[in-house]
Design a protein around this motif. Structure first.
Motif, PDB file in Angstrom:
ATOM      1  N   GLU A 136       2.188   6.076  -7.349  1.00 47.03           N
ATOM      2  CA  GLU A 136       1.119   6.878  -7.966  1.00 47.03           C
ATOM      3  C   GLU A 136       1.466   8.363  -7.914  1.00 47.03           C
ATOM      4  O   GLU A 136       1.213   9.106  -8.867  1.00 47.03           O
ATOM      5  CB  GLU A 136      -0.196   6.608  -7.241  1.00 47.03           C
ATOM      6  N   GLN A 137       2.064   8.797  -6.789  1.00 42.45           N
ATOM      7  CA  GLN A 137       2.499  10.198  -6.692  1.00 42.45           C
ATOM      8  C   GLN A 137       3.617  10.477  -7.697  1.00 42.45           C
ATOM      9  O   GLN A 137       3.660  11.558  -8.296  1.00 42.45           O
ATOM     10  CB  GLN A 137       2.969  10.495  -5.265  1.00 42.45           C
ATOM     11  N   ARG A 160       2.504   1.623  -3.434  1.00 47.30           N
ATOM     12  CA  ARG A 160       1.535   2.045  -4.446  1.00 47.30           C
ATOM     13  C   ARG A 160       1.284   3.552  -4.372  1.00 47.30           C
ATOM     14  O   ARG A 160       1.268   4.250  -5.386  1.00 47.30           O
ATOM     15  CB  ARG A 160       0.222   1.275  -4.284  1.00 47.30           C
ATOM     16  N   LYS A 161       1.100   4.050  -3.159  1.00 46.20           N
ATOM     17  CA  LYS A 161       0.846   5.484  -2.984  1.00 46.20           C
ATOM     18  C   LYS A 161       2.013   6.305  -3.519  1.00 46.20           C
ATOM     19  O   LYS A 161       1.812   7.297  -4.228  1.00 46.20           O
ATOM     20  CB  LYS A 161       0.627   5.790  -1.499  1.00 46.20           C
ATOM     21  N   THR A 213       0.836  -1.215   0.000  1.00 45.42           N
ATOM     22  CA  THR A 213       0.000   0.000   0.000  1.00 45.42           C
ATOM     23  C   THR A 213       0.865   1.256   0.000  1.00 45.42           C
ATOM     24  O   THR A 213       0.583   2.218  -0.730  1.00 45.42           O
ATOM     25  CB  THR A 213      -0.926  -0.004   1.228  1.00 45.42           C
ATOM     26  N   LYS A 214       1.934   1.263   0.813  1.00 45.42           N
ATOM     27  CA  LYS A 214       2.846   2.408   0.847  1.00 45.42           C
ATOM     28  C   LYS A 214       3.513   2.609  -0.508  1.00 45.42           C
ATOM     29  O   LYS A 214       3.598   3.740  -1.016  1.00 45.42           O
ATOM     30  CB  LYS A 214       3.910   2.196   1.916  1.00 45.42           C
TER      31      LYS A 214
END
Length: 348
Positions: A46-47, A42-43, A39-40
């Motif tokens: 994406e940024q 991916r964030k 999850t980390k």
């Protein structure tokens, strides 16, 4: 001058996003990466995609440095958090290069940000006792956990050294007519040392080794040795391959185990890690008048200056010395009468 066909940029962006998904699935399935880490990552990726206008494959070292440095800093990321970001970016582009999606890896020389190193939070004997009493000794997993906790606390092992142990590392010997156990282990820099095991930890380890559930687990390695501490399940490994080295418990699992028991025992979360147990081990050695060289040998420190730190924080011993020799205790002071009353009442 060449022009891109209409819609080419949209297609490229969709392809690049798909590569992020493929990378994260690979991390999860092949490196057993936790859902929290995925999850980390991916964030962050994406940024990064937003920063690169969706063109991941066109990134350069310069743009990646600007993103993981100034851009994330302005977004409120600390230096420690930006280390995670660098790890995500480096891992992603290494994955792309290995699968030949890019000719060169722009993140190969991307450096991690420097951050201050926090001093470990000391754990007291009361907290260590509370954690050690948490595992359920009526279960095989509880006995295994108790044996590991006892070795971490009673021998000061690093968690990596504990997880790397095989049965051949156990050395039985006689001491004053009784059976005793020592453990030969390798930790930092492949330095080998032999550490005697406290009787309490020895009994818990014997209970683990003699448990019938352990007898049904294939721990055999290619060299004929056997993994010492086993994991109990791994849904990422087919049942027929779940043997030998793949049964070895990971350092990450031990970290999670200690955190779980610490929370259950009401121990502060900043003490819920293996190094807090090792730190307590070194402190108690110093409190018991062990020399710097003895602490160095037992803890496997390369530099005696590291071991000397524990003699400097042996507060109980220094407090006793201070109370006996303190000049204020030998004269009258403005609070001497109050102090005596407090001592009589047990407040001090």
């Amino acid at each position: 001058m060449s022009f891109s066909a209409p819609g080419t940029k949209i297609v490229n962006e969709q392809t690049d996003v798909l590569l992020v998904d493929q990378f994260l699935n690979w991390k999860k399935e092949n490196e057993n990466c936790s859902a929290k880490t995925v999850t980390k990552y991916r964030k962050i990726l994406e940024q990064l995609g937003t920063y690169l206008d969706g063109q991941y494959l066109g990134a350069t070292l310069g743009t990646l440095e600007q993103f993981t440095g100034g851009q994330l800093h302005r977004m409120g990321y600390s230096a420690a958090s930006r280390k995670v970001a660098v790890a995500a970016v480096r891992g992603f582009y290494k994955y792309l290069r290995q699968r030949q999606h890019i000719r060169t890896n722009p993140a190969h020389d991307l450096v991690y940000p420097k951050s201050g190193k926090r001093l470990p939070r000391a754990m007291g004997l009361h907290s260590a006792e509370a954690i050690l009493l948490q595992p359920d000794l009526d279960t095989f997993g509880g006995i295994r956990d108790s044996a590991m906790l006892a070795l971490l606390l009673g021998c000061g092992f690093r968690v990596s050294g504990l997880c790397d142990l095989n049965e051949s590392n156990l050395v039985w010997y006689k001491h004053q007519g009784a059976d005793r156990l020592a453990i030969r282990l390798q930790e930092k820099g492949d330095k080998e040392r032999m550490v005697p095991v406290p009787s309490e930890a020895m009994l818990l380890l014997q209970a683990y080794l003699g448990h019938p559930d352990l007898q049904g687990i294939d721990r055999l390695l290619d060299d004929g040795d056997q993994v010492l501490f086993v994991n109990l399940r791994n849904r990422h490994i087919p049942e027929w391959d779940y043997r030998g080295e793949l049964r070895r418990l990971s350092t990450r699992a031990v970290d999670r185990m200690i955190k779980y028991y610490a929370i259950a025992a009401g121990v502060p979360e900043d003490q819920a890690h293996p190094h807090a147990l090792r730190h307590l081990f070194g402190t108690e050695l110093a409190e018991s008048d062990a020399s710097t060289l003895q602490i160095q040998s037992l803890m496997g420190h390369a530099d005696p200056k590291t071991s000397a730190i524990y003699t400097h924080i042996a507060m109980r011993k220094m407090t006793n010395v201070l109370d006996k020799g303190n000049p204020l205790g030998k004269i009258s002071t403005p609070v001497s009468a109050l102090l005596r009353e407090m001592q009589k009442g047990g407040a001090l």
